[in-house]
Write an enzyme that holds these catalytic residues in place. Structure first.
Site, PDB file in Angstrom:
ATOM      1  N   VAL A  85       0.869  -1.165   0.000  1.00  0.00           N
ATOM      2  CA  VAL A  85       0.000   0.000   0.000  1.00  0.00           C
ATOM      3  C   VAL A  85       0.913   1.224   0.000  1.00  0.00           C
ATOM      4  O   VAL A  85       1.865   1.281   0.787  1.00  0.00           O
ATOM      5  CB  VAL A  85      -0.927   0.007   1.237  1.00  0.00           C
ATOM      6  N   GLN A  92      -4.804   2.648   7.424  1.00  0.00           N
ATOM      7  CA  GLN A  92      -6.249   2.787   7.241  1.00  0.00           C
ATOM      8  C   GLN A  92      -6.907   1.422   7.050  1.00  0.00           C
ATOM      9  O   GLN A  92      -8.013   1.336   6.554  1.00  0.00           O
ATOM     10  CB  GLN A  92      -6.539   3.666   6.026  1.00  0.00           C
ATOM     11  N   TYR A 129       0.600  -7.944  10.862  1.00  0.00           N
ATOM     12  CA  TYR A 129       0.397  -9.394  10.840  1.00  0.00           C
ATOM     13  C   TYR A 129       0.109  -9.932  12.241  1.00  0.00           C
ATOM     14  O   TYR A 129      -0.634 -10.893  12.404  1.00  0.00           O
ATOM     15  CB  TYR A 129       1.602 -10.096  10.218  1.00  0.00           C
TER      16      TYR A 129
END
Length: 157
Positions: A85, A92, A129
């Site tokens: 990203v 977000q 994660y």
């Protein structure tokens, strides 16, 4: 929060995804390692699936790419190869939303394992994660050959 739509990737997305792959390679301090291209992705499109995050202008701001693998201990599995990203869209939950699409696909395809790697210094990714409760293994090491290594491999007796 910036508006983002997650959708299945399409052939028209290959050029944008390649740019993000190059951004990821730069982030991982290996910008010269990317040899893939939109043309190669088109030729090899039967080997992978991917999802994109698209902003309200239609720009791709993130992607996740996965493919099927077979692990002898468990059988049919999925490998999440890259998740990226762009920086201004991070924090977000876009990465988690992209991962969710991979998990949905893995469930639909009855995969027994979903695996990926994270570079040890990418603390932000590791934290994400951990939030999704991934089992992070600190024991296994990667063993790779690039295309030149594959071509030149031989057993010397």
């Amino acid at each position: 929060m910036l508006e983002v739509k997650i959708r299945k990737g399409e052939e028209k997305d290959y050029p944008s995804v390649i740019l993000l792959i190059k951004d990821l390679a730069t982030f991982e301090k290996a910008p010269d390692k990317v040899t893939n291209s939109p043309e190669q992705m088109k030729q090899e499109s039967n080997l992978f699936d991917f999802f994109v995050a698209e902003n309200s202008k239609g720009d791709i701001v993130g992607f996740v790419l996965c493919f099927y693998a077979y692990y002898t201990w468990v059988g049919k599995s999925m490998y999440l190869d890259d998740l990226y990203v762009i920086p201004e869209y991070r924090r977000q939950k876009i990465g988690i939303k992209l991962m969710d699409e991979v998990f949905k696909l893995a469930r639909k395809e009855n995969c027994k394992r979903l695996r990926w790697q994270v570079i040890h210094w990418n603390v932000d990714a590791i934290e994400m994660y951990k939030v999704v409760r991934a089992n992070i293994d600190n024991e296994w090491l990667n063993c790779d050959f690039d295309v030149d290594g594959i071509a030149s491999f031989s057993i010397k007796e």
